[in-house]
Design a protein around this motif. Structure first.
Motif, short mmCIF file in Angstrom:
data_model
loop_
_atom_site.label_atom_id
_atom_site.label_comp_id
_atom_site.label_asym_id
_atom_site.label_seq_id
_atom_site.Cartn_x
_atom_site.Cartn_y
_atom_site.Cartn_z
N UNK A 158 0.84 -1.20 0.00
CA UNK A 158 0.00 0.00 0.00
C UNK A 158 0.87 1.25 0.00
N UNK A 159 1.95 1.24 0.78
CA UNK A 159 2.83 2.41 0.84
C UNK A 159 3.48 2.70 -0.50
N UNK A 160 3.70 1.68 -1.34
CA UNK A 160 4.32 1.88 -2.65
C UNK A 160 3.31 2.27 -3.72
N UNK A 161 2.01 2.19 -3.43
CA UNK A 161 0.99 2.53 -4.41
C UNK A 161 0.88 4.04 -4.60
N UNK A 162 0.51 4.45 -5.79
CA UNK A 162 0.32 5.88 -6.07
C UNK A 162 -0.94 6.38 -5.39
N UNK A 163 -1.00 7.69 -5.23
CA UNK A 163 -2.19 8.28 -4.61
C UNK A 163 -3.44 7.97 -5.43
N UNK A 208 -4.65 3.51 7.25
CA UNK A 208 -3.30 3.78 6.76
C UNK A 208 -3.34 4.39 5.38
N UNK A 209 -4.11 3.80 4.44
CA UNK A 209 -4.10 4.36 3.09
C UNK A 209 -4.85 5.69 3.04
N UNK A 210 -5.84 5.91 3.93
CA UNK A 210 -6.51 7.22 3.99
C UNK A 210 -5.51 8.32 4.38
N UNK A 211 -4.64 8.01 5.31
CA UNK A 211 -3.62 8.99 5.71
C UNK A 211 -2.65 9.27 4.56
N UNK A 212 -2.32 8.25 3.79
CA UNK A 212 -1.43 8.47 2.65
C UNK A 212 -2.12 9.32 1.59
N UNK A 213 -3.42 9.11 1.39
CA UNK A 213 -4.16 9.93 0.42
C UNK A 213 -4.14 11.39 0.83
N UNK A 214 -4.29 11.64 2.13
CA UNK A 214 -4.33 13.02 2.63
C UNK A 214 -2.97 13.69 2.62
N UNK A 215 -1.90 12.90 2.52
CA UNK A 215 -0.56 13.46 2.52
C UNK A 215 -0.25 14.12 1.18
N UNK A 216 0.20 15.34 1.21
CA UNK A 216 0.54 16.06 -0.02
C UNK A 216 1.82 15.53 -0.66
N UNK A 217 2.61 14.80 0.11
CA UNK A 217 3.91 14.34 -0.37
C UNK A 217 3.85 12.95 -1.00
N UNK A 218 2.70 12.27 -0.91
CA UNK A 218 2.70 10.86 -1.33
C UNK A 218 2.84 10.71 -2.85
N UNK A 219 2.03 11.38 -3.63
CA UNK A 219 2.18 11.39 -5.08
C UNK A 219 2.18 10.02 -5.71
N UNK A 220 3.32 9.64 -6.28
CA UNK A 220 3.45 8.38 -7.00
C UNK A 220 3.77 7.21 -6.09
N UNK A 222 5.64 5.66 -2.26
CA UNK A 222 6.96 5.62 -1.65
C UNK A 222 7.89 4.70 -2.42
N UNK A 223 9.18 4.93 -2.28
CA UNK A 223 10.18 4.00 -2.81
C UNK A 223 10.15 2.74 -1.95
N UNK A 224 10.68 1.62 -2.45
CA UNK A 224 10.71 0.41 -1.63
C UNK A 224 11.39 0.62 -0.28
N UNK A 225 12.46 1.39 -0.26
CA UNK A 225 13.16 1.64 1.01
C UNK A 225 12.25 2.38 1.98
N UNK A 226 11.62 3.44 1.52
CA UNK A 226 10.72 4.21 2.39
C UNK A 226 9.52 3.38 2.83
N UNK A 227 8.98 2.60 1.89
CA UNK A 227 7.79 1.80 2.19
C UNK A 227 8.09 0.73 3.24
N UNK A 228 9.22 0.07 3.13
CA UNK A 228 9.57 -0.96 4.10
C UNK A 228 9.78 -0.36 5.49
N UNK A 229 10.49 0.74 5.55
CA UNK A 229 10.75 1.40 6.83
C UNK A 229 9.44 1.83 7.50
N UNK A 230 8.59 2.48 6.72
CA UNK A 230 7.35 3.01 7.28
C UNK A 230 6.38 1.89 7.65
N UNK A 231 6.32 0.84 6.84
CA UNK A 231 5.36 -0.24 7.10
C UNK A 231 5.72 -1.01 8.36
N UNK A 232 7.00 -1.26 8.60
CA UNK A 232 7.39 -1.93 9.85
C UNK A 232 6.91 -1.12 11.05
#
Length: 528
Positions: A158-163, A208-220, A222-232
């Motif tokens: 979900x973290x790697x999915x686009x908005x 979790x995905x609702x918060x990502x939708x509301x984030x202005x920075x999410x866009x396309x 997260x990268x795999x590195x960011x997604x793994x860190x945040x998901x843990x």
């Protein structure tokens, strides 16, 4: 395992009275809950097959088993035990979005605990790119490893999915339409899911995905590195929250508390065309198998164990607490003298305040027997400045090269028995079909001619064809059955697989191994 240890097992086992009530031969594992789809769709089937073939008594206590406990398993019985949980999956070269970075993967598990406290996961990301593989080693029971194995890959995907893709998910939820699949799971028929908690898990994933939708920075995404860190970190926070808040029924509440008070280490790899990202929390391990120019195999570790043998990790833990606790934070190689891994999911006994722990357990005690859930009021010694534990993963990125051929993910039960180089050599030889003898060590060069001849004879077994088509099974067989001279010893293997439940955990741990075969063509110049 040395000859002394082997003799010790035999001596200890000889004190057990084994009373077989049936002469039936070994049968496959009996009752399994078979999961054919994820909890995202809440469709679960169960299947039961086979029957217990025998029983035995230990000091007057009657236990059932599925094999003859005479320490004389034949080759067919050994193979049946070793292969009962193996899995082989071939991956299409083209997945509709380009070349796949994975050719196939092979996985297997061998329990020592009853039930097994290890878990494994594997899935293809359908709304982003790449594949996810995870190995999870539970402690204090299997509850936390089970929950993490079901949920963590969803959080990362979900973290790697686009908005835009996340908004489509939300629209489906709001309009009660079927959700587009996020992951294509690869399940073994013995894998199962927490059916009673499916709605809770989906609700929190949706938050979790609702918060990502509301984030202005999410866009396309997260990268795999960011997604793994945040998901843990996010999943661990959700596990903690679910144990504290009111839930719809006692079963769901007791499950949430069990998950939070148990613990699990985790090692998750995202394999994509941009390389391998590995996130590790605890003492599972990921090792890359590299084919050198001279045809030999070398091991490249992509993780570091988070335990007392890691001095950098020890200093990190100590730096988070007052100097007065420097000598008590880790004692006898364990966190507060209790826990071996220094990072993990769950384990709220090492994260929450003493007051919060008492409050949560008290809220459940009036409705549920805590002893039946393996829950009890306990505070580790020198528990002065919590939290002492976190799940923040250490993440490694490795760009694929032509010589990178496979990735081994394993729980610590595997690495307790095999070193990195030995594991890679075993898989490399299995892949190439050439089983080389181990090189003669400097100490062995000092042997007399007769001794050397005996040694080479014992090693000759290494030149024989592999007994298993599955490389993970090949690893487990050698982890438990390798003799003092590097030869595969069937007697030793039969002994380790015949141990009664009360003995098995004393001499080996649950073992999980997944071998991912990489598409090295992606790393060649035409694909750069």
């Amino acid at each position: 395992m040395s000859g002394r240890v082997c003799a010790s097992i035999v001596q200890r086992a000889s004190s057990y009275t084994l009373t077989l009530s049936s002469t039936a031969q070994f049968q496959p594992r009996a009752a399994n809950i078979c999961h054919f789809s994820s909890w995202m769709n809440s469709r679960v089937k169960s299947g039961i097959s086979g029957e217990d073939s025998g029983s035995w008594s230990l000091s007057g206590r009657h236990l059932s088993t599925r094999q003859d406990l005479d320490f004389q398993l034949n080759q067919v019985q050994i193979n049946s035990i070793l292969r009962s949980n193996e899995q082989t999956v071939s991956v299409p070269e083209f997945d509709g979005r380009g070349l796949s970075a994975v050719r196939k993967f092979e996985s297997n598990q061998l329990p020592a605990n009853t039930p097994n406290e290890d878990r494994r996961s594997s899935a293809t990301c359908l709304q982003s790119k790449g594949m996810l593989f995870g190995v999870f080693d539970g402690h204090g029971g299997w509850a936390c490893a089970q929950a993490v194995s079901e949920r963590l890959l969803y959080y990362a995907a979900v973290a790697m999915m686009s908005k835009q893709s996340l908004e489509e998910l939300e629209n489906c939820m709001e309009n009660e339409r079927p959700l587009p699949p996020i992951l294509q799971w690869y399940k073994h028929h013995a894998d199962f899911n927490y059916r009673e908690s499916a709605s809770l898990y989906l609700d929190h994933l949706r938050v979790f995905w609702q918060e990502l939708i509301e984030s202005e920075e999410h866009g396309e995404g997260m990268s795999p590195l960011e997604a793994l860190d945040y998901s843990f970190k996010r999943l661990d926070a959700d596990i903690s929250l679910e144990a504290q808040v009111p839930l719809s029924n006692d079963l769901m509440k007791s499950t949430a508390i069990q998950v939070a008070f148990a613990g699990s280490t985790a090692c998750v790899a995202h394999v994509g065309t941009d390389g391998i990202h590995v996130a590790n929390s605890g003492d599972c391990r990921a090792v890359l198998g590299v084919l050198e120019e001279d045809g030999s195999w070398s091991a490249l570790p992509l993780t570091r164990d988070h335990n007392s043998q890691n001095q950098a990790e020890m200093e990190r833990i100590r730096s988070l607490h007052p100097p007065s606790e420097r000598d008590t934070v880790v004692t006898e190689d364990r966190l507060l003298g209790v826990l071996m891994p220094l990072r993990a999911f769950g384990d709220v006994r090492f994260k929450w305040s003493h007051e919060l722990q008492q409050s949560v357990l008290a809220s459940l005690e009036s409705r549920v027997d805590l002893d039946s859930l393996n829950l009890y009021q306990y505070t580790p010694p020198n528990y002065l400045t919590p939290p002492y534990l976190d799940v923040a993963p250490e993440i490694t990125h490795h760009k694929l090269r032509p010589q990178d051929r496979f990735l081994i993910l394993g729980s610590d039960g595997l690495w307790d028995e095999l070193g990195n180089e030995e594991a890679v050599r075993l898989v490399g030889e299995h892949l190439s079909g050439i089983h080389l003898q181990a090189p003669v060590s400097p100490s062995e060069k000092q042997m007399q001619l007769g001794e050397m001849h005996e040694l080479l004879q014992k090693r000759q077994a290494r030149a024989s064809p592999a007994l298993d088509t599955n490389a993970a099974t090949h690893l487990i067989r050698h982890a438990l059955g390798t003799g003092e001279y590097g030869e595969l010893c069937q007697e030793r293997l039969a002994l380790m697989l015949s141990l009664p439940e009360d003995l098995a955990r004393m001499y080996r741990d649950d073992i999980t191994a997944t071998v991912v075969y990489l598409n090295s063509d992606l790393a060649r110049p035409q694909h750069s």
